[in-house]
Scaffold this active site. Sequence first.
Site, PDB file in Angstrom:
ATOM      1  N   GLU A 170     -10.155   7.168 -42.999  1.00 50.91           N
ATOM      2  CA  GLU A 170      -9.642   8.216 -43.838  1.00 50.91           C
ATOM      3  C   GLU A 170     -10.239   7.919 -45.380  1.00 50.91           C
ATOM      4  O   GLU A 170     -10.689   8.847 -45.879  1.00 50.91           O
ATOM      5  CB  GLU A 170      -8.142   8.029 -44.026  1.00 50.91           C
ATOM      6  CG  GLU A 170      -7.393   8.323 -42.916  1.00 50.91           C
ATOM      7  CD  GLU A 170      -7.050   6.810 -41.942  1.00 50.91           C
ATOM      8  OE1 GLU A 170      -6.110   6.726 -41.417  1.00 50.91           O
ATOM      9  OE2 GLU A 170      -7.856   5.915 -41.975  1.00 50.91           O
TER      10      GLU A 170
ATOM     11  N   CYS B  58      -2.856   3.763 -41.890  1.00 49.33           N
ATOM     12  CA  CYS B  58      -2.064   2.548 -42.230  1.00 49.33           C
ATOM     13  C   CYS B  58      -1.079   2.791 -43.291  1.00 49.33           C
ATOM     14  O   CYS B  58      -1.698   3.555 -44.233  1.00 49.33           O
ATOM     15  CB  CYS B  58      -2.961   1.444 -42.241  1.00 49.33           C
ATOM     16  SG  CYS B  58      -4.246   1.371 -43.720  1.00 49.33           S
TER      17      CYS B  58
ATOM     18  N   CYS C 296      -4.083   3.645 -46.266  1.00 48.46           N
ATOM     19  CA  CYS C 296      -4.799   4.830 -46.055  1.00 48.46           C
ATOM     20  C   CYS C 296      -3.661   6.017 -46.692  1.00 48.46           C
ATOM     21  O   CYS C 296      -4.402   6.815 -47.262  1.00 48.46           O
ATOM     22  CB  CYS C 296      -5.146   5.170 -44.797  1.00 48.46           C
ATOM     23  SG  CYS C 296      -6.615   4.155 -44.458  1.00 48.46           S
TER      24      CYS C 296
ATOM     25  N   SER D 262     -27.509 -16.078  -5.836  1.00 49.22           N
ATOM     26  CA  SER D 262     -26.728 -15.119  -6.469  1.00 49.22           C
ATOM     27  C   SER D 262     -27.519 -14.136  -7.215  1.00 49.22           C
ATOM     28  O   SER D 262     -27.137 -13.148  -7.691  1.00 49.22           O
ATOM     29  CB  SER D 262     -25.548 -15.327  -7.026  1.00 49.22           C
ATOM     30  OG  SER D 262     -25.846 -16.344  -8.291  1.00 49.22           O
TER      31      SER D 262
ATOM     32  N   TRP E 188     -30.634 -11.668  -7.812  1.00 54.08           N
ATOM     33  CA  TRP E 188     -29.691 -10.691  -8.116  1.00 54.08           C
ATOM     34  C   TRP E 188     -29.261 -10.020  -7.092  1.00 54.08           C
ATOM     35  O   TRP E 188     -29.917  -9.583  -6.247  1.00 54.08           O
ATOM     36  CB  TRP E 188     -30.186  -9.743  -9.267  1.00 54.08           C
ATOM     37  CG  TRP E 188     -30.856 -10.503 -10.608  1.00 54.08           C
ATOM     38  CD1 TRP E 188     -32.300 -10.798 -10.902  1.00 54.08           C
ATOM     39  CD2 TRP E 188     -30.196 -11.126 -11.599  1.00 54.08           C
ATOM     40  NE1 TRP E 188     -32.154 -11.281 -12.082  1.00 54.08           N
ATOM     41  CE2 TRP E 188     -30.865 -11.554 -12.579  1.00 54.08           C
ATOM     42  CE3 TRP E 188     -28.851 -11.010 -12.122  1.00 54.08           C
ATOM     43  CZ2 TRP E 188     -30.670 -12.326 -13.760  1.00 54.08           C
ATOM     44  CZ3 TRP E 188     -28.145 -11.667 -13.032  1.00 54.08           C
ATOM     45  CH2 TRP E 188     -29.094 -12.192 -14.045  1.00 54.08           C
TER      46      TRP E 188
ATOM     47  N   ARG F 206     -19.492  -6.409 -21.285  1.00 54.44           N
ATOM     48  CA  ARG F 206     -19.642  -7.743 -22.314  1.00 54.44           C
ATOM     49  C   ARG F 206     -19.234  -7.383 -23.940  1.00 54.44           C
ATOM     50  O   ARG F 206     -18.536  -7.938 -24.236  1.00 54.44           O
ATOM     51  CB  ARG F 206     -20.831  -8.567 -21.994  1.00 54.44           C
ATOM     52  CG  ARG F 206     -20.751  -9.181 -20.693  1.00 54.44           C
ATOM     53  CD  ARG F 206     -21.958 -10.364 -20.508  1.00 54.44           C
ATOM     54  NE  ARG F 206     -21.837 -11.035 -19.314  1.00 54.44           N
ATOM     55  CZ  ARG F 206     -22.915 -11.863 -19.060  1.00 54.44           C
ATOM     56  NH1 ARG F 206     -23.753 -12.308 -19.826  1.00 54.44           N
ATOM     57  NH2 ARG F 206     -22.667 -12.587 -17.616  1.00 54.44           N
TER      58      ARG F 206
ATOM     59  N   THR G 281     -11.124 -17.834  -9.999  1.00 56.90           N
ATOM     60  CA  THR G 281     -10.782 -17.493 -11.444  1.00 56.90           C
ATOM     61  C   THR G 281     -10.256 -15.894 -11.270  1.00 56.90           C
ATOM     62  O   THR G 281      -9.239 -15.893 -11.705  1.00 56.90           O
ATOM     63  CB  THR G 281     -11.672 -17.595 -12.358  1.00 56.90           C
ATOM     64  OG1 THR G 281     -12.251 -19.166 -12.324  1.00 56.90           O
ATOM     65  CG2 THR G 281     -11.631 -17.295 -13.685  1.00 56.90           C
TER      66      THR G 281
END
Length: 366
Positions: free
Chosen positions: A46, A72, A81, A165, A167, A181, A301
């Site tokens: 803003e 805000c 703002c 692994s 690719w 990522r 995991t």
Amino acid sequence: MCEALRLAKRAKWETSPNPMVGAVLAKRGEIIGRGCHRRAGLPHAEVNAIADAKRQGHSLGNATLYVTLEPCSTTGRTPPCTQAILDACISRVVVAATDPNPDHAGRAFRQLKCKGVKVEHGLMAEPASEMNVAFNHWITTGLPFVTVKVAMTLDGKIATARGESKWITGPLARREGMKLRHEADAILVGVNTVLADDPSLTVRDVRRPKAEWRGPELRRIVLDPRARSPLVAKLLNDENTPATTLVVSSEAPAKRLAKLDSKCTTMTCRLAKRGFVLKALLKKLGKQNVTHLLVEGGGETNAAFIEAGLVNRIAFFYAPKILGGRDARTGVAGDGLSLAFGLPLEKIRWRNLGPDLMLTARIGRA
């Protein structure tokens, strides 16, 4: 509002722990000012739109401000703002999404209306909220939004029985993985991935804005209860090592911890029968302003987060290959879920990335 949404995405994934926000000022049917929030600590959308209009010599009386998120209304790293809107004598404000923070939701609307500003909200609220889905989850739960990313063969293998692994997927799929990522505040793997692959866990081949507009660097987190990460591991010996955290338990040898502490940050977390108490870990990360966590496994995991019910989204990449092998590593291992409690997926999207397929989906809460 479409233009405001477009502007918000100029700073895509650079604003954390703040949301992405865009703003447009219009008068007599013409846009007179544009702005977006570039990075936490810098002026909000803003304020930038107001400054843009003033630079062009426009009067803001009787102007309408279109903004993708409720302004805000409290002082944080920048002034509120709402006060900037009042000081600019803007007469009408149209907001897409309400502030997800229950302590702040609607406060800006009340403040502005009290001063005679006409306020409307809800225009294009869904795309505005979706754009900040990770922020919204974090602000309402205190936990990071968790994405599990796996690159695997059609039969679910992430490595051969001998551990090969690289690719599995092609360059287009790997580039999309880098974007994931960039989207996250932190990437997490288990220590077995560090021991087997010695990954760098960095963001590469992604266009980013100039340095002063860049958000925090990607944090790297390793679940390593007994501090087994090699001292020569790549993520403990590169320029991003200060952004590396090893999550250890009370069972980690003190001498080993002393050596690791000289290289990176260590964080102690409670252990249960089958690994860390992951919700406790997420609470700690949430308090450290990790709004979005990317889990890249390996299989144990990934399974731990899934079985704990802590995953919000999956991003699975499939290569047109079949490896087989009872000892080959799979993308989701663990004990598995019963058929009745298998994760329901929603907002499913398939994409072709050269010969590979990318599946993204949200986890439904059945």
